[in-house]
Structures are given as structure tokens and as C-alpha cells.
Design an enzyme around this catalytic site. Structure first.
Site, PDB file in Angstrom:
ATOM      1  N   HIS A 130       0.722  -1.152   0.151  1.00 41.46           N
ATOM      2  CA  HIS A 130      -0.089   0.133  -0.030  1.00 41.46           C
ATOM      3  C   HIS A 130       0.906   1.244   0.170  1.00 41.46           C
ATOM      4  CE1 HIS A 130       0.776  -0.612   4.084  1.00 41.46           C
ATOM      5  NE2 HIS A 130       0.527   0.731   4.590  1.00 41.46           N
ATOM      6  N   ASP A 131       1.924   1.418   0.564  1.00 42.27           N
ATOM      7  CA  ASP A 131       2.914   2.333   0.930  1.00 42.27           C
ATOM      8  C   ASP A 131       4.221   2.381   0.023  1.00 42.27           C
ATOM      9  OD1 ASP A 131       1.488   4.168   2.252  1.00 42.27           O
ATOM     10  OD2 ASP A 131       2.241   3.507   4.264  1.00 42.27           O
ATOM     11  N   LYS A 134       5.943   5.711  -1.269  1.00 45.26           N
ATOM     12  CA  LYS A 134       6.821   6.284  -0.436  1.00 45.26           C
ATOM     13  C   LYS A 134       8.519   6.280  -0.707  1.00 45.26           C
ATOM     14  CE  LYS A 134       4.034   6.812   3.787  1.00 45.26           C
ATOM     15  NZ  LYS A 134       3.702   6.306   5.104  1.00 45.26           N
ATOM     16  N   HIS A 159       2.580  10.038  -2.540  1.00 47.66           N
ATOM     17  CA  HIS A 159       2.729   8.667  -2.712  1.00 47.66           C
ATOM     18  C   HIS A 159       1.881   7.596  -3.209  1.00 47.66           C
ATOM     19  CE1 HIS A 159       0.895   8.131   1.568  1.00 47.66           C
ATOM     20  NE2 HIS A 159       0.771   6.848   1.185  1.00 47.66           N
ATOM     21  N   HIS A 185      -5.686   3.759  -0.766  1.00 50.03           N
ATOM     22  CA  HIS A 185      -5.824   3.394   0.497  1.00 50.03           C
ATOM     23  C   HIS A 185      -6.056   4.521   1.710  1.00 50.03           C
ATOM     24  CE1 HIS A 185      -1.748   4.086   0.324  1.00 50.03           C
ATOM     25  NE2 HIS A 185      -1.423   4.242   1.540  1.00 50.03           N
ATOM     26  N   ASP A 214      -5.159   0.076   8.283  1.00 46.03           N
ATOM     27  CA  ASP A 214      -3.870   0.909   8.469  1.00 46.03           C
ATOM     28  C   ASP A 214      -4.300   1.906   9.548  1.00 46.03           C
ATOM     29  OD1 ASP A 214      -1.441   1.724   7.827  1.00 46.03           O
ATOM     30  OD2 ASP A 214      -2.124   3.307   6.304  1.00 46.03           O
TER      31      ASP A 214
END
Length: 279
Positions: A130-131, A134, A159, A185, A214
């Protein structure tokens, strides 16, 4: 007294007999021809059946080979995912345990809302990405001590798009699902999220699930701007809201699942702790 004379058929009867014999001969000939044709048809059918069986065997072998290639390709995609996920962890305060927990939170939600095991597993495997976007955010921002200014925050909010671009264009269903999750998300049910301001069911289900998990995990974890909250405090914020988080941010159906299954979230958080020092 005269003796009886031997009976002799008359001409009409003889003609009838000859005609019957001739007709029988024709029937016999037609029957023989019919049997011959049926034998030929039967032979053709048998030959065709054998060919079809051979084709079926070849098709089965080709399908098995393709399935093997697909599995190998999916393994390669999954390996790529793991590496991208590891890379994103170096950029953020999130830990390996956080990523694992997020997968389990998502699967809890997926099973209760009725997804089959295959789809639930797909979200389980895609959630850790999901990240991944970044990796494109400058270290000076990601590692900054203290609150971000408005300009820095706008950079961080890029991001999801960066992550979606990294994962885009793959034929893998896993990476397609991961792309949707990475992009959405941070979207909120009421439309107040980012980067697209999507609202309600316009947000993919995977993104809605990961957003809820999250949020819960962030509340339970230490962050630069806050201490770790208890499970009870995290539940109260998600279900009743505070200055930063409101129930309207979440899919109402998922929120009710959380209300029902919150103890499983707590158990997951307690059981999957860190390895904090492991990269």
C-alpha cells in the site's frame, strides 16, 4: 374312383413368387449397402474419437505447462512485491510487523464481507504494497522530526500516485490489486480523502479495507506526533471519532465488521509484534 392329381401352381402364383423373391433380393442388396455405409460411419466416428482424445491429451499437457508458467510468473511478481515493500520500509517509520498485521486485518474484513478465499488471499498478499510509493518521497521529509509543513505534506500526499505508477501495467492480478490499493488506501468514504477525493463505492474494496486496518494499526503504534493508544482508545476513535478521524471516513459495512471483530484486530496486534530491529 379316380386318383387325385398333384397340385400345380397356376401362372399367377408363380409370378407372385418370382416377384417376392426379386423384392427380397433387392431388400438384401439395400441392407448390405446400408450395413456397409454404417460400418464406414462407425469407422470414421472411432477415428474422430481417437483424434479428439489425442487433442484432449495435448490440450491438458499444454494447460498444465501454462499453469506452471503462470505460477512461476506469479512467484516472480510476488518476489518483486516483497522487494518493493522492503524498499518502502526504509523510507518510513512503518515496521515489518505493521505490514504483516495489515494483511491479517484485511483478511479478517474480507472473509466477513463474503469474499471467497481466493479473493481474500489476493488482498492479503497485495496489502503490504500500500505504501510502496513512499520510495519516491525525499528522505528529508520522510525522516523529518516533528510536524510537516504544508508544502512537505503535499509532497507526502503524492505517494499513492507514485505507488500506483510503480505497480501499473502488469498482467499480474496480484499487482493489479496492489496498484488499486496503493492508489486508494487514503481515500475516505465521505470523499474527504486523497489523492482523487473518491467517494463511497467508487473506492475499490481493497483500498477501503486497507484504509481501515491502517488507521487502526497507526492508532495502536507510536508515531512522531503521538504515543501508542490502547485497543479501547483506538476502537473509540474509529467508531466515534476525534479531531483527526471520523466514522464517516470508513465504509459503513466494514465499520460494522470492525465493531463485531475488533477483538481479532487486538489479537492480531498482540501476536504479531516486532522484530523491530529487523529490516
Amino acid at each position: 374312383m379316380k386318383l387325385s392329381q398333384e397340385f400345380v401352381p397356376d401362372d399367377d402364383l408363380n409370378k407372385q413368387l418370382r416377384s417376392a423373391k426379386s423384392q427380397l433380393a433387392l431388400y438384401a442388396k439395400d441392407l448390405k449397402a446400408l450395413l456397409s455405409r454404417e460400418r464406414k460411419k462407425s469407422h470414421k466416428l472411432e477415428t474422430t474419437n481417437q483424434q479428439l482424445q489425442a487433442y484432449a491429451r495435448d490440450l491438458k499437457a499444454a494447460y498444465a505447462a501454462q499453469q506452471h508458467k503462470t505460477r512461476e510468473l506469479e512467484k516472480a511478481y510476488a518476489d518483486t512485491v516483497v522487494r518493493l515493500t522492503l524498499a518502502s520500509r526504509y523510507k518510513d517509520e512503518e515496521t515489518g510487523a505493521h505490514i504483516q498485521r495489515l494483511s491479517h486485518y484485511s483478511r479478517i474484513l474480507a472473509r466477513v464481507v463474503g469474499l471467497d478465499e481466493q479473493d481474500a488471499q489476493l488482498i492479503f498478499e497485495a496489502a503490504p504494497m500500500h505504501d510502496v510509493g513512499k520510495v519516491g518521497i525525499p528522505d528529508r521529509i520522510m525522516h523529518k522530526q516533528g510536524p510537516l509543513d504544508e508544502q512537505e505534506w503535499e509532497i507526502v500526499k503524492r505517494h499513492p500516485i507514485l505507488g500506483a505508477n510503480l505497480l501499473a501495467g502488469s498482467p499480474s492480478l496480484l499487482l493489479q490489486t496492489a496498484r488499486d490499493i496503493a492508489l486508494t488506501h487514503h481515500e475516505r468514504w465521505d470523499g474527504s480523502g486523497y489523492p482523487q477525493g473518491l467517494k463511497g463505492e467508487a473506492i475499490p474494496l481493497g483500498g477501503r479495507m486497507v484504509m481501515l486496518g491502517d488507521t487502526y494499526d497507526a492508532l495502536r503504534s507510536v508515531r512522531a506526533y503521538k504515543a501508542a493508544f490502547s485497543h479501547e482508545k483506538a476502537c473509540d476513535i474509529i467508531l466515534n471519532g476525534n479531531a483527526r478521524t471520523q466514522p464517516g471516513h470508513f465504509d459503513p459495512t466494514l465499520l460494522e465488521v470492525f465493531r463485531e471483530k475488533h477483538l481479532e484486530f487486538d489479537r492480531t496486534f498482540s501476536e504479531i509484534r516486532e522484530e523491530e530491529s529487523t529490516p
